[in-house]
Motif scaffolding. Structure first.
Motif: not given
Length: 560
Positions: A12, A96, A99, A104, A108-109, A112, A289, A315-316, A319, A323
């Motif tokens: 990440e 990051r 999340l 998360v 998926i993180r 995202s 979100t 991105s939100f 994610a 999820s």
């Protein structure tokens, strides 16, 4: 942290940092409106105090990081790019962190984070307040969420104080985005306090925020009350109901699709609403979100230029929806193969971001072989294709491929139209500039604000002096009257005025009329805009005109 968790974290962070560093290895065309980023950072780094030495309808939060980088690396234009690299890294790490706080899952993180970088950070090479306001918001949200799940009371309040600081800086960068960020965080705080019964958290956060605001604002009074736009005269509000309904109902397709998918996920996944409402991380994720999507819908109206200011929401939404879908459909994203496939799909989704760089090489490998022949060519047909079916009507435009670099250090690594570079050199060669040196009085109403270092000349200061000159936005009739009086009195030796007829008083039209009456225009050249639809006009006073004429006559005599 387990070895597996460390590997996910490493990947990440590599994505965030590696893509953020790309701008350090390329050159750039002069960016429209970047003059504002430069001058604000330059004034702050020179020790000027906002609302005492210059006025701005925004807070000065936007210029803090660029000003710090000017202190470290000097006031070259390219230093702004270095500042944006740092801002992009902070943005990615904050996203990051959000999340992680929301639980998360690693696969998926990772995806995202990739979506965040590709959709919001990667193409942001220059600092701009509509981006920085969201970055401060992300930092504030990340600290606020950490305070929610911190076990130690001391750490909880430290995180809360940091959240209040960055949310204030968000408002102190741009009122609309920052105000919505504050309201969103207050909603998260109320829900969390309701679940944990820690009502003192609300009082603590509001107290921290009020104290920080007072520390920042009180020393800036009374000028702050006039300049900072909260809808008071002479400012105007951008809150018009018709604008919101037209944009949200008539457009905003991505936002509405995401809302629809988020509702479907919740409807399919939540079996017992009475139980789910107490699952703090899940509810906070949903509130965040939906809040971000709502903020993006409003932000696109209140901050309407450039048109992609609000794309932080992708991105939100990704994610959250990913999820739920992975949980509902039992999709495992915990193996290298599955994540690699998903990564390829995300890169395909956001190919528009990176393909414009790769496409340059593709064009060389597969050049266009079509040739347009004149109608009187009897041996070939006239070829009309996707690339040439339109005839460019603006013959004055200078394509970026023909832009060149200036030899001036402040413009290092920045290329501009040749006419702009040559015009700058002529301005610096003016006799009045050469003779008066540091004592010259210059009014620079153009996008070439780094000329303050290149010439150099001393910037004007004062509690009623605007940071930039957009009439009705950054300066008002009171300031226009002051400039008009100075022009009538021929206060300046040189005035640089940018005439952009398609922009509504971006530089006051009325002042141009006064310049034509009281000054002599000795030169004009293209402004560094894309498209090149504005001209920079060079005006000098009567005394400077005589000096300029005498110099030309002397040169003519020498040639004889």
């Amino acid at each position: 942290m387990s070895p597996n968790a460390r590997r996910w974290a490493f990947l990440e962070i590599i994505i965030i940092v590696a893509l953020a560093l790309v701008p350090l290895f390329v050159t750039f065309p002069y960016r429209v409106n970047i003059f504002l980023s430069w001058e604000g950072a330059y004034r702050l780094s020179s020790g000027q105090v906002p609302y005492k030495d210059f006025g701005t309808p925004l807070g000065y939060g936007f210029w803090i990081i660029p000003a710090l980088f000017f202190k470290l690396f000097g006031p070259q234009m390219v230093t702004l790019v270095k500042a944006q690299v740092f801002i992009n890294i902070i943005a990615g790490l904050s996203f990051r962190s959000i999340l992680r706080s929301l639980g998360v899952t690693p696969g998926i993180r990772l995806l995202s984070v990739l979506v965040f970088v590709m959709s919001y950070s990667f193409f942001n090479f220059w600092p701009w307040y509509n981006h920085t306001v969201i970055v401060y918001e992300l930092v504030g949200i990340s600290f606020l969420l950490r305070s929610f799940f911190s076990e130690k009371r001391v750490f909880r309040y430290v995180y809360m104080a940091l959240a209040a600081l960055f949310l204030f800086l968000s408002i102190f960068t741009k009122q609309d985005g920052g105000g919505m960020a504050l309201m969103l965080c207050l909603a998260l705080l109320v829900y969390n306090s309701l679940e944990t019964r820690r009502w003192s958290d609300i009082a603590a956060f509001i107290g921290f925020f009020g104290l920080i605001a007072a520390v920042f604002i009180l020393p800036l009074m009374p000028g702050f009350a006039y300049w900072f736009n909260h809808g008071q005269a002479p400012h105007n509000s951008r809150l018009a109901v018709n604008d919101f309904t037209e944009e949200i109902m008539g457009n905003s397709n991505w936002i509405k699709v995401y809302v629809l998918l988020a509702v479907f996920c919740l409807a399919a996944g939540v079996k017992q609403w009475g139980t789910w409402i107490h699952q703090r991380r899940d509810v906070l994720f949903a509130l965040l979100t939906i809040g971000i999507l709502g903020e993006a819908a409003i932000f696109q109206v209140t901050s309407y230029t450039p048109p992609d200011n609000n794309i932080f929401f992708h991105s939100f939404a990704f994610a959250f929806i990913a999820s739920w879908l992975c949980q509902l459909l039992s999709i495992p994203l915990n193996t290298g193969r599955s994540v690699l496939l998903a990564t390829a799909l995300v890169l395909f989704w956001w190919s528009g971001t990176w393909w414009k760089y790769v496409g340059r090489y593709a064009d060389r490998l597969f050049p266009d072989k079509e040739v347009v022949y004149a109608p009187n060519d009897t041996h070939h047909e006239n070829v009309v294709s996707r690339r040439n079916y339109m005839i460019e009507a603006d013959s004055s435009d200078v394509p970026v491929s023909k832009w060149i670099f200036s030899k001036l250090p402040v413009f290092h690594h920045i290329y501009m139209p040749p006419q702009t570079v040559e015009g700058i050199d002529r301005v610096l060669a003016l006799p009045v500039v050469q003779q008066k040196k540091d004592h010259i009085k210059v009014l620079n109403m153009t996008e070439l604000t780094p000329l303050a270092v290149a010439m150099p000349f001393k910037l004007e200061t004062g509690p009623d002096y605007p940071l930039w000159y957009h009439l009705g936005v950054a300066m008002f009739n009171r300031q226009l009257a002051t400039f008009t009086e100075k022009v009538q009195q021929r206060h300046y030796d040189v005035v640089l005025y940018e005439y952009a007829p398609s922009l509504n008083n971006f530089f006051p039209f009325a002042l141009r009329d006064e310049l034509k009456k009281h000054y002599t225009m000795v030169d004009s050249f293209l402004a560094p805009r894309r498209p090149t639809n504005a001209m920079i006009e060079v005006y000098v006073s009567e005394a400077a005109t005589r000096s300029y004429t005498d110099t030309l006559l002397q040169k003519a005599d020498t040639l004889k």
